[in-house]
Design a protein around this motif. Structure first.
Motif: not given
Lengths: 156, 244
Positions: B206-229
């Motif tokens: 929720k923090n727009p200044k958090d570097p994670i937003h930039e990271f998620l845009r520029t990297h190939d990021v996954q979560i575990l077991k996405p098929q479990m929703a």
């Protein structure tokens, strides 16, 4: 009363039902915690209780308020991003009361934990086969842990 | 002391309000922290993890996790060309004491995968609780109310990631709290604090200044077991397809 003959027992039943309902509501109000349902189907006060757990790792900001010299030494070296408590362990007690001395560290255990050669570690990460590398000498003979490049940061 | 009818009528509601605040319990311990302004997650960079086990030890020290149980642990994968679907996974004592050294394998690869509660936004574990003892907080952390938990272990079975256990002494469900007592005070989690390479990063979506937003845009990021929703919020960079 001509339509419902002997209807008295219906009123008695209704009264009994009302008393039962009120008793249930009373007991429920007594046993369900006040904050249940504050944010959702759970006890809202639990959040504050969990947030009140004691902290053991003080955080590097706390270390740096006193140990600015070490921070300065680390700044230019390879360990600049390694937080103090990564090696020194949890020291919130020491941060609260500096007279509590942290335990002495053993570089023989500590350095190889990260730097022992293993093909499982990322390729670019500095790794050594400890036995061949130092001939049994302790790491800090050549490397100052806060700025580990040889000759940097006051290594002997 | 004589109280007039008028004074009594003024005093009664005041007393009722005071009694309400007594019943409401202890106030929030971090007065400057607003739950609605955060949505916590974690970013794990597999390419930076060196398998030192610092995070596992830090977690146990910070949260008094009993021996043999883990809120976070590290797995070492060994994937060969011939067994992409069946990796060899080890995690001796959760990786607490590190991992044995291995020589390079020309036919395969080794890598480390740190695991912890995925802080799912739509978690199966919170849905199965019969008494409302586990829940996702308004700031996105899945927590256990240990005073309310019965220890029925439904949630332990429901977690697809194996991140919960029954505490052997308390006999109630226990799990990663994302160091809720730390992040509400402006500190990072114990595992992130102790990670020497920055492979683990606490992130606030929720923090727009958090570097994670930039990271998620520029990297190939996954979560575990996405098929479990499950709406998992622990993001893995550089994750191999063999990781389950």
């Amino acid at each position: 009363m001509s339509v419902f003959k002997d209807s008295g027992h219906l009123f008695r039943l209704a009264a009994l039902y009302a008393v039962g309902t009120l008793t249930f509501l009373g007991i429920r109000a007594f046993f369900v915690p006040r904050s249940f349902g504050q944010y959702g189907h759970y006890r809202g006060a639990a959040i504050a209780e969990i947030a009140a757990h004691p902290v053991h790792y003080a955080g590097h900001q706390a270390c740096e308020t006193c140990h600015a010299d070490v921070q300065e030494m680390k700044r230019s070296g390879m360990h600049a991003q390694v937080n103090c408590e990564a090696c020194h362990g949890p020291l919130a007690k020491h941060a609260d009361d500096p007279s509590i001395q942290p335990a002495k560290l053993d570089t023989a255990v500590l350095c190889v934990r990260c730097h022992a050669a293993s093909a499982a570690r990322p390729k670019g990460f500095p790794q050594v086969a400890a036995v061949d590398h130092s001939n049994g000498l302790p790491c800090e003979t050549c490397h100052q842990p806060h700025n580990p490049a040889i000759g940097a940061g006051g290594a002997k | 002391m004589n109280i007039t009818r008028r004074q009594m009528l003024i005093l009664l509601p005041a007393a009722a309000v005071a009694w309400e605040s007594v019943l409401a319990g202890t106030p929030e311990s971090s007065p400057n922290y607003k739950m609605t302004e955060h949505w916590w997650s974690m970013l794990i960079d597999i390419s930076k993890c060196i398998g030192c086990g610092n995070c596992v030890r830090a977690c146990q020290a910070e949260n008094d996790v009993p021996d043999g149980f883990f809120r976070t642990w590290v797995e070492r994968y060994h994937v060969t060309d011939w067994h992409l679907e069946n990796p060899e996974v080890i995690s001796p004592d959760g990786g607490k004491k590190g991992f044995p050294s291995v020589a390079a394998d020309d036919n395969g690869k080794y890598f480390f995968v740190p695991k912890l509660c995925n802080q799912c936004a739509d978690s199966p574990c919170t849905q199965v609780c019969p008494v409302g003892a586990t829940f996702i907080s308004p700031d996105g952390v899945v927590l256990v109310d240990q005073k309310y938990c019965l220890g029925c272990a439904y949630c332990v079975q429901a977690c697809p990631y194996g991140c919960r256990y029954i505490h052997p002494q308390k006999k109630v469900a226990d799990k990663c709290t994302l160091c809720y007592h730390r992040i509400t005070k402006g500190l990072t989690t114990a595992c992130c604090e102790a990670c020497p390479t920055g492979a683990r990063q606490l992130a606030d979506l929720k923090n727009p200044k958090d570097p994670i937003h930039e990271f998620l845009r520029t990297h190939d990021v996954q979560i575990l077991k996405p098929q479990m929703a499950t709406g998992a919020k622990v993001f893995y960079n550089d994750l191999d397809g063999s990781v389950r």
